[in-house]
Design an enzyme around this catalytic site. Structure first.
Site, mmCIF file in Angstrom:
data_model
loop_
_atom_site.group_PDB
_atom_site.id
_atom_site.type_symbol
_atom_site.label_atom_id
_atom_site.label_comp_id
_atom_site.label_asym_id
_atom_site.label_seq_id
_atom_site.Cartn_x
_atom_site.Cartn_y
_atom_site.Cartn_z
ATOM 1 N N ASP A 7 34.884 44.631 41.929
ATOM 2 C CA ASP A 7 33.741 44.440 41.625
ATOM 3 C C ASP A 7 32.663 44.686 42.680
ATOM 4 O O ASP A 7 31.680 45.282 42.301
ATOM 5 C CB ASP A 7 33.368 43.135 41.032
ATOM 6 C CG ASP A 7 34.252 42.666 39.855
ATOM 7 O OD1 ASP A 7 34.914 43.458 39.310
ATOM 8 O OD2 ASP A 7 34.730 41.242 39.785
ATOM 9 N N SER B 192 31.785 36.142 48.598
ATOM 10 C CA SER B 192 32.420 37.111 49.852
ATOM 11 C C SER B 192 31.670 38.252 49.866
ATOM 12 O O SER B 192 32.148 38.959 50.850
ATOM 13 C CB SER B 192 33.845 37.231 49.436
ATOM 14 O OG SER B 192 34.101 37.974 48.330
ATOM 15 N N GLY C 78 42.543 52.223 49.260
ATOM 16 C CA GLY C 78 41.086 53.055 49.084
ATOM 17 C C GLY C 78 40.855 53.446 47.593
ATOM 18 O O GLY C 78 41.161 52.459 46.898
ATOM 19 N N GLY D 227 32.935 36.674 37.156
ATOM 20 C CA GLY D 227 32.720 37.426 35.902
ATOM 21 C C GLY D 227 32.512 38.757 36.368
ATOM 22 O O GLY D 227 31.715 39.019 37.295
ATOM 23 N N THR E 113 39.953 38.610 45.468
ATOM 24 C CA THR E 113 39.176 38.360 44.045
ATOM 25 C C THR E 113 37.870 38.921 44.416
ATOM 26 O O THR E 113 37.026 38.756 45.290
ATOM 27 C CB THR E 113 39.183 36.701 43.899
ATOM 28 O OG1 THR E 113 40.131 36.270 44.215
ATOM 29 C CG2 THR E 113 38.740 36.466 42.372
HETATM 30 O O1 RIB Z 1 37.196 40.581 39.158
HETATM 31 C C1 RIB Z 1 37.109 39.338 39.528
HETATM 32 C C2 RIB Z 1 36.598 38.751 38.279
HETATM 33 O O2 RIB Z 1 37.535 38.689 37.265
HETATM 34 C C3 RIB Z 1 36.383 36.975 38.553
HETATM 35 O O3 RIB Z 1 35.156 36.616 39.154
HETATM 36 C C4 RIB Z 1 36.732 36.417 37.254
HETATM 37 O O4 RIB Z 1 35.799 35.785 36.680
HETATM 38 C C5 RIB Z 1 37.321 37.589 36.246
HETATM 39 O O5 RIB Z 1 36.214 38.043 35.487
#
Ligand code: RIB
Length: 311
Positions: A260, A299, A232, A43, A256
Site C-alpha cells: 500500500d 510505519s 522490487g 485497510g 504489513t
Molecule cells: O495491505 C495491508 C492491509 O490489508 C492491512 O492494513 C489490512 O487492513 C488489510 O486490508
C-alpha cells in the site's frame, strides 16, 4: 508544481496485529504465544490514501465505516491525516471493517484476514454520488475490499471526465476482475500472489514475471506494475520494454502495508507528473522504508523523512 490530487475509492479497516514467533499449524488446533499486540488504522485503501497524503498530495476518500468506536476512530484518523472526508459515509447495519493480522517476528512477513463489514455497504450509487471528488483528482485508486461493482463504478465515473483521469487498480485481495474493469484500468498493480492467481502463471523469476505481466496486460490495462517484495517491482508500461526496479536490501521487521505504501506513493508521483519508471523507483524506495517499523500506517514515512525522494 501544482499539488497532486488523488481520490481513493475503497476500504478502511482497523488492524489487530499480533507478533508471533512462527505461524501456527500446518492444520488447525494449535495455539501459539504471541509476543506483542498493536491496534492501528489500516485497510488497503486507507493505507494508500494516508501514504499519498503524507507525501503532500491533496487526498479525498470515498469510504464506508460502521457506526461504532472503530468507525469514529477511522473518521478522526482521516481528518488528522489532512484527508478530505466529504465522502466518508456510515453504515447503520454493519460493523466497521477489521483485519486480524499475524506478523512473524523473525522475518516480518504477515498473514492477514479481512472482514469487510461496512466496506461492503459502499454501493455503486454512493460512489457515483461522489463524482465531484473523483473528477477533482489527477489519479483515482481502487482495491478489492469493497464490492467490485463499486470499484467499477468509480473507474466509469473517472473515465467520463473530459480530461482523462489515471485509474490505478490494486487487485487485492485477488479476485476475478470483470472485463470492463480491466479495460478502464490504466495501471494494474498486483503483488506476486495476486499476479499468480490472476494470470495462472508462476512468478519465481524475472522472466516469468515479465510473461505474467504481459498476460495481464493483454486483458486490458494499458500498464501493469508487479510489486515483488524484496525483489522490487516490474514495470510494463504500454508498448515500452519491461523494466525491473530493484529494491534496497533492508532488514524487514514488519512488511504489513508495504504494498500500500508503494501504491500510494506511485499515485503521488504519477499525479506529480513523474514518468512511470521513475515513479515506481521512488515508490519502491518509500515502501522499503515502511518495512523498517512495526505496524501499518504507523510505519509509513512522512514527507520530511523522505525529502531526498521528492525532488
Ligand atoms: O495491505 C495491508 C492491509 O490489508 C492491512 O492494513 C489490512 O487492513 C488489510 O486490508
Amino acid at each position: 508544481m501544482t499539488t497532486p490530487k488523488i481520490c481513493m475509492v475503497g476500504s478502511s479497516m482497523v488492524d489487530l496485529i499480533s507478533r508471533i514467533p512462527r505461524f501456527p499449524g500446518p492444520g488447525p488446533g494449535e495455539t501459539v504465544h504471541g509476543t506483542a499486540f498493536h491496534l492501528g488504522y489500516g485497510g488497503k485503501g486507507s493505507n494508500q490514501a494516508v501514504m499519498a497524503a503524507r507525501l503532500g498530495a491533496q487526498v479525498s476518500v470515498v469510504v464506508k465505516l460502521g457506526r461504532d468506536v472503530f468507525g469514529e476512530g477511522t473518521a478522526k484518523n482521516y481528518r488528522e491525516q489532512g484527508i478530505d472526508d466529504t465522502y466518508v459515509m456510515f453504515d447503520d447495519e454493519r460493523f466497521s471493517g477489521v483485519a486480524p493480522i499475524t506478523v512473524d517476528e523473525e522475518t516480518g512477513q504477515n498473514a492477514i484476514i479481512v472482514i469487510m463489514g461496512a466496506n461492503f455497504g459502499l454501493t455503486p450509487a454512493e460512489v457515483r454520488n461522489a463524482r465531484p471528488a473523483i473528477w477533482a483528482a489527477d489519479v483515482v485508486m481502487c482495491q478489492l475490499e469493497i464490492p467490485i461493482e463499486s470499484s467499477l463504478e468509480a473507474f466509469r465515473v473517472a473515465k467520463e471526465r473530459h480530461d482523462p483521469i489515471t485509474t490505478i487498480m490494486n487487485p487485492a485481495p485477488a479476485a476475478a476482475l470483470p472485463r470492463e474493469l480491466l479495460q478502464i484500468t490504466d495501471i494494474l498493480v498486483p503483488n506476486e500472489v495476486e499476479t499468480a492467481m490472476l494470470s495462472g502463471m508462476s512468478v519465481s523469476t524475472v522472466d516469468e514475471c515479465i510473461a505474467a505481466a504481459k498476460a495481464l496486460q493483454r486483458q486490458g490495462p494499458r500498464s501493469v506494475i508487479l510489486t515483488l517484495g524484496e525483489r522490487g517491482a516490474l514495470v510494463l508500461e504500454g508498448d515500452e520494454p519491461p523494466h525491473h526496479v530493484t529494491a534496497p536490501r533492508v532488514q524487514a521487521v514488519d512488511t504489513t502495508g508495504a504494498g500500500d505504501a508503494f501504491v500510494g506513493s506511485l499515485a503521488y508521483f504519477l499525479a506529480a507528473g513523474k514518468p512511470m519508471v521513475e515513479a515506481a523507483q521512488r515508490a519502491v524506495a518509500i515502501a522499503s522504508r515502511s518495512v523498517l517499523k512495526i505496524g501499518t500506517q504507523t510505519s509509513f514515512p512522512y514527507r520530511d523523512e523522505v525529502a531526498e525522494l521528492l525532488t
